[in-house]
Design an enzyme around this catalytic site. Structure first.
Site, PDB file in Angstrom:
ATOM      1  CB  CYS A 109     -17.765  13.049 -19.279  1.00 42.03           C
ATOM      2  SG  CYS A 109     -16.253  13.197 -20.273  1.00 42.03           S
TER       3      CYS A 109
ATOM      4  CB  CYS B 123     -12.242   7.898 -16.539  1.00 44.02           C
ATOM      5  SG  CYS B 123     -12.828   9.600 -16.383  1.00 44.02           S
TER       6      CYS B 123
END
EC number: 2.8.1.13
Length: 367
Positions: A101, A198
């Site tokens: 990410c 997440c």
């Protein structure tokens, strides 16, 4: 400077944005929408980048008096992080989605758009420090060792460092950040930190993977190749794992066994004693430098293989034949899996990183 503040909805990014404003920069806040599940809400301290988080970020931006936008990066996040996560597990590796990410979203897609729009830098709430060194800009550990996040930033390049801003790097503790947030009237002052992956907010990685790639019965074998159990999908296992092993044949010495290797082609999981998790060498061909690369072909450094692992003294070298980086730690590493990221340090400076392709056990198979 014109600063684009990436605001996750947490206390760190809110205080980082506030400090950028205090420093006199022209600041604009942005929240990244990484999921198209519009009804998603945070549960406890798990997950991030939800509807609730975007609202928290907007409230912080309003209090700071800065413009605020929500950018939809969900498609890029799916392609570069979620799909990569699935593919890596299917290949028998253990990926780190936070590294991907940072590499692909926050400091690639976001930074690229920021520069295109005329911003000088992207500001985040990461705990890390930038220092002007003899050979250019360097990334160093944060002052607070307990909160240091330089490991997950090891994927950044020199060009990306030139457009980053980390206002929290010299902060002595997270408690100081929370106290500052409270003093500023930020409602996120006591908001819990996010944990887990997440996009798997309930923490059930095995169940999530089973839904994505299905299940397939396979063998669990020991280091001699003898079948000692079965499983419903090799992708659900990672090196060092003990929990969830259905072993029908106990070890001869009666000691517990751990996952030593995952072989996706044959859908086989290899198990063995804890001692066999000791790794004497790691290497990888996919590497990058965070700033200037080392001048020599071999050098002393410290290697860190997890975000909160202790760095270990090591020797690193470039292998002329394969082009890979090879790292030999002074003390054997524990439970290293292909797919993990190894970050190299010289003192407090992040030198670079590589994805681990190969590991060498410190304990021969016949022992």
């Amino acid at each position: 400077m014109r600063i684009l503040a990436a605001m996750s909805g947490g206390v760190d990014s809110a205080v980082a944005a506030a400090r950028a404003v205090d420093a006199g920069h022209d600041v604009v806040g942005v929240h990244l929408a990484l999921s198209r599940a519009g009804g998603t809400l945070r549960t406890g301290s798990r997950g991030c980048c939800t509807i609730e988080d975007s609202l928290d970020a907007r409230r912080a931006a309003d209090l700071l008096g800065i413009p605020f936008y929500v950018w939809d990066f969900s498609e890029r996040f799916r392609d570069d992080v979620i799909d990569d996560f699935i593919a890596e597990y299917q290949a028998g590796r253990t990926p780190n989605p936070c590294m991907r990410c940072n590499e692909k979203i926050k400091f690639a897609a976001l930074l690229e758009r920021a520069v295109e729009l005329g911003f000088d830098a992207v500001c985040t709430g990461h705990y890390a420090t930038l220092i002007d060194g003899e050979s250019g800009l360097e990334l160093h550990r944060a002052s607070d060792a307990a909160k240091d996040q330089s490991y997950v930033l090891g994927v950044l390049t020199a060009e990306q460092l030139a457009h980053t801003y980390f206002p929290l790097g010299a902060t002595p503790s997270k408690a100081v950040v929370r106290a500052e947030a409270a003093a500023r009237g930020l409602t996120v002052a006591q908001k819990p930190d996010s944990h887990d992956i997440c996009f798997i907010p309930d923490g059930d990685t095995r169940g999530w993977l089973a839904e994505k790639v299905g299940t397939a019965t396979g063998d669990i074998v020991d280091r001699t190749g003898a079948v000692v159990g079965s499983h419903e999908g090799a992708h659900a296992f990672t090196v060092g794992q003990r929990r969830g092993l259905a072993l029908g044949v106990p070890a001869a010495d009666g000691k517990p066994r751990f996952v030593l290797e995952v072989r996706p082609v044959s859908n086989t999981v290899v198990v063995g004693p804890k001692e066999a998790l000791a790794i004497s060498e790691i290497s990888g061909a996919r590497y990058s430098w965070t700033g200037a690369p080392p001048a020599d072909d071999e050098w002393d450094c410290h290697v860190q293989i997890r975000a909160h692992a202790e760095p270990v003294p090591a020797t690193a070298r470039r292998d002329a034949a394969s082009g890979a980086l090879v790292v030999t730690p002074e003390v054997a590493l524990d439970g290293v899996a292909p797919g993990q990221t190894a970050v190299l340090y010289v003192g407090t400076r992040v030198l670079g990183q590589f994805t681990i392709d190969r590991t060498v056990s410190a304990v021969p198979a016949g022992v």
